[in-house]
Design a protein around this motif. Sequence first.
Motif, PDB file in Angstrom:
ATOM      1  N   CYS A  44       1.044  -1.448  -0.078  1.00  0.00           N
ATOM      2  CA  CYS A  44      -0.121  -0.082  -0.016  1.00  0.00           C
ATOM      3  C   CYS A  44       0.890   1.564  -0.350  1.00  0.00           C
ATOM      4  CB  CYS A  44      -1.198   0.219   1.114  1.00  0.00           C
ATOM      5  SG  CYS A  44      -0.162  -0.113   2.851  1.00  0.00           S
ATOM      6  N   VAL A  45       0.494   2.448  -0.272  1.00  0.00           N
ATOM      7  CA  VAL A  45       0.751   3.292  -0.231  1.00  0.00           C
ATOM      8  C   VAL A  45      -0.013   4.866   0.767  1.00  0.00           C
ATOM      9  CG1 VAL A  45       1.215   6.345  -0.795  1.00  0.00           C
ATOM     10  CG2 VAL A  45       1.979   3.754  -2.419  1.00  0.00           C
ATOM     11  N   ALA A  46       0.804   5.285   1.793  1.00  0.00           N
ATOM     12  CA  ALA A  46      -0.136   5.884   2.843  1.00  0.00           C
ATOM     13  C   ALA A  46       0.250   7.309   2.806  1.00  0.00           C
ATOM     14  CB  ALA A  46       0.224   5.496   4.027  1.00  0.00           C
ATOM     15  N   ARG A  47      -0.668   8.013   3.199  1.00  0.00           N
ATOM     16  CA  ARG A  47      -0.430   9.397   3.999  1.00  0.00           C
ATOM     17  C   ARG A  47      -0.705   9.879   4.669  1.00  0.00           C
ATOM     18  NH1 ARG A  47       0.568  13.753   0.610  1.00  0.00           N
ATOM     19  NH2 ARG A  47       0.457  13.098  -1.536  1.00  0.00           N
ATOM     20  N   PRO A  48      -0.229  10.445   6.059  1.00  0.00           N
ATOM     21  CA  PRO A  48      -1.047  11.082   6.964  1.00  0.00           C
ATOM     22  C   PRO A  48      -1.724  11.667   6.830  1.00  0.00           C
ATOM     23  CG  PRO A  48       1.992  10.887   6.906  1.00  0.00           C
ATOM     24  CD  PRO A  48       1.484  10.902   5.844  1.00  0.00           C
ATOM     25  N   HIS A  49      -2.688  11.871   8.021  1.00  0.00           N
ATOM     26  CA  HIS A  49      -3.701  12.724   8.244  1.00  0.00           C
ATOM     27  C   HIS A  49      -2.931  14.320   8.264  1.00  0.00           C
ATOM     28  CE1 HIS A  49      -7.144  14.701   8.530  1.00  0.00           C
ATOM     29  NE2 HIS A  49      -7.292  15.588   9.543  1.00  0.00           N
ATOM     30  N   SER A  50      -2.026  14.991   9.138  1.00  0.00           N
ATOM     31  CA  SER A  50      -1.502  16.227   8.878  1.00  0.00           C
ATOM     32  C   SER A  50      -1.054  16.839   7.888  1.00  0.00           C
ATOM     33  CB  SER A  50      -0.227  16.117  10.209  1.00  0.00           C
ATOM     34  OG  SER A  50       0.967  15.060   9.375  1.00  0.00           O
ATOM     35  N   GLY A  51      -0.031  15.574   6.298  1.00  0.00           N
ATOM     36  CA  GLY A  51       0.234  16.152   5.460  1.00  0.00           C
ATOM     37  C   GLY A  51       0.951  16.822   5.568  1.00  0.00           C
ATOM     38  N   LYS A  52       1.924  16.535   6.951  1.00  0.00           N
ATOM     39  CA  LYS A  52       3.649  17.315   6.472  1.00  0.00           C
ATOM     40  C   LYS A  52       4.064  15.904   6.211  1.00  0.00           C
ATOM     41  CE  LYS A  52       2.383  19.203  11.047  1.00  0.00           C
ATOM     42  NZ  LYS A  52       3.148  19.414  13.264  1.00  0.00           N
ATOM     43  N   GLU A  89       4.632   1.964  -8.174  1.00  0.00           N
ATOM     44  CA  GLU A  89       5.376   2.203  -7.479  1.00  0.00           C
ATOM     45  C   GLU A  89       6.124   1.821  -5.982  1.00  0.00           C
ATOM     46  OE1 GLU A  89       4.777   6.703  -4.859  1.00  0.00           O
ATOM     47  OE2 GLU A  89       3.303   5.543  -5.783  1.00  0.00           O
ATOM     48  N   ILE A  90       5.102   0.726  -5.650  1.00  0.00           N
ATOM     49  CA  ILE A  90       5.700  -0.688  -4.518  1.00  0.00           C
ATOM     50  C   ILE A  90       6.148  -1.666  -5.032  1.00  0.00           C
ATOM     51  CG2 ILE A  90       4.993  -2.026  -3.377  1.00  0.00           C
ATOM     52  CD1 ILE A  90       2.097  -0.468  -2.792  1.00  0.00           C
ATOM     53  N   TRP A  91       6.340  -1.954  -5.984  1.00  0.00           N
ATOM     54  CA  TRP A  91       7.344  -2.928  -7.202  1.00  0.00           C
ATOM     55  C   TRP A  91       9.043  -1.969  -6.830  1.00  0.00           C
ATOM     56  CZ3 TRP A  91       5.088  -6.566 -10.644  1.00  0.00           C
ATOM     57  CH2 TRP A  91       4.307  -7.695 -10.615  1.00  0.00           C
ATOM     58  N   ASP A  92       8.842  -1.039  -7.288  1.00  0.00           N
ATOM     59  CA  ASP A  92      10.273  -0.126  -7.480  1.00  0.00           C
ATOM     60  C   ASP A  92      10.429   0.147  -6.422  1.00  0.00           C
ATOM     61  OD1 ASP A  92      11.582   1.174  -9.228  1.00  0.00           O
ATOM     62  OD2 ASP A  92      11.686   2.504  -7.998  1.00  0.00           O
ATOM     63  N   ARG A  93      10.123   0.371  -5.528  1.00  0.00           N
ATOM     64  CA  ARG A  93      10.559   0.313  -3.591  1.00  0.00           C
ATOM     65  C   ARG A  93      11.127  -0.913  -3.278  1.00  0.00           C
ATOM     66  NH1 ARG A  93      12.981   3.806   0.627  1.00  0.00           N
ATOM     67  NH2 ARG A  93      12.594   2.954   1.742  1.00  0.00           N
ATOM     68  N   ILE A  94      10.632  -1.690  -3.803  1.00  0.00           N
ATOM     69  CA  ILE A  94      10.565  -3.798  -3.511  1.00  0.00           C
ATOM     70  C   ILE A  94      12.299  -3.737  -3.980  1.00  0.00           C
ATOM     71  CG2 ILE A  94      10.084  -5.517  -3.451  1.00  0.00           C
ATOM     72  CD1 ILE A  94       7.786  -4.183  -2.801  1.00  0.00           C
ATOM     73  N   PHE A  95      12.562  -3.872  -5.062  1.00  0.00           N
ATOM     74  CA  PHE A  95      12.782  -4.060  -5.997  1.00  0.00           C
ATOM     75  C   PHE A  95      14.392  -3.005  -6.553  1.00  0.00           C
ATOM     76  CE2 PHE A  95       9.709  -5.389  -8.905  1.00  0.00           C
ATOM     77  CZ  PHE A  95       9.478  -7.418  -7.849  1.00  0.00           C
TER      78      PHE A  95
END
Length: 438
Positions: A44-52, A89-95
């Motif tokens: 997954c890709v996540a974004r914190p609620h604060s947006g910081k 995007e997730i696979w790019d991070r992994i590989f």
Amino acid sequence: MTRLSISSGGGGYPSRPVVLDNGAGWCKAGFAGEEDPVAIVPNCVARPHSGKQRCLVADQVLGCEELQRLGIRRPADRGYLISAELQKEIWDRIFRTLLKVRTSDTPLLLIEPPFAVPSIQKLTDELVFEEFGFCSLFVADAASLTHLYLQHRNPETMLSRSRCSLVIDSGFSFTHVSPVVYNFTCNAAVKRIDLGGKLLTNYLKELVSYRTVNMMDEQWIMEDVKEKLCYCSLDVASDMEIARKAGAENYIQCNYILPDGVHYKKGVVKNPEIVPLAYKHLSTPKKQSDVYSPVLKEEKLPATGTQELTLTNERFLVPEMLFHPADLGMNQAGLAECIVRSVNACHSDLHPLLYSSIILTGGTTKLPGFRERLELELRPHVPAEYGLKIYAVDDPIIAPWRGGSLFAVSENLESCSVTKSEYEELGSLRCRRRFFNC
């Protein structure tokens, strides 16, 4: 990291094959021949609620300290790929970052759910060959690889001698019951229940939000609550009576302290010593350290400023969906009935072998009491002259990956894989026929 003890043919690959179990909830990735994957990360890709903070990808989500109202986007829906861009995007991070592989010289063994439609398969193949440029691809299902792993670990059992088993894979999106005959998954007899860890978490959110605090936007936190506090009851009526009691007699009631970003960065169980009491009668109870994030003895709980969730019968009512979904208005068969239907779809000579070699895999099967409850539900449906044995693997989340790691170092991988040149010449549909089982 240790290497699996299996003889390998070596193959003609310049680099070790990469094994990727691309689950809807978690990605498990690593190299062939190893005991454990290098990376076990959220898919997954996540974004914190604060947006910081910027968007967090895969392993970065695990280090996030702002869990409240964490916005989560997943590339898969109901277990199948729907967003190639997000998955890329997730696979790019992994590989690129975690495994650091040169994909042009590396074969890939990909584990994906059964019955994906051709359009989704084509999308996956485009990612593998066109976006990342792997030199070859082999696609396998979790059931046959889990069978291979357990057969390798238990060579003297009936499961290994008969080369037959019934694999129950209860993961994030759904539950599959798959007969494996002579080490191949019999697709015609595979049965599916549209129940998995995500739906259990959603049901827990509804119960908690109705009774105590609104947690409908807290997917990540409630998954943690489910994993730490929920269990499968062996006597629902008795546990309901206990849950109604007040005071110390109600040993099912537990309090979960929500993260506040100040005192607690992550949620913890306030009274961890009570958690195992609800399933102390199990033959294989969970270790106390496995079911909660312990509060250090010298650490004092703040008297004020913390918010708690109080769970009682939610702890066992949520997993109850797996066994009796019709009680909640779902038009789905329970797990025991699904198993019987799958076995009956096979030849009658295989029935005693399948019932005596049931394997549990997938994160949902880690719930305390799952194996004992399933045996309790299944025994009345199984003929008295048949034996019933259920195997719980060491770590059901990575068992299919370990089976893939074993297969990827064998001499069979190269002959079964589709190369990039074959894909470019024949296309996805014709190449995929090579992976079809009986």
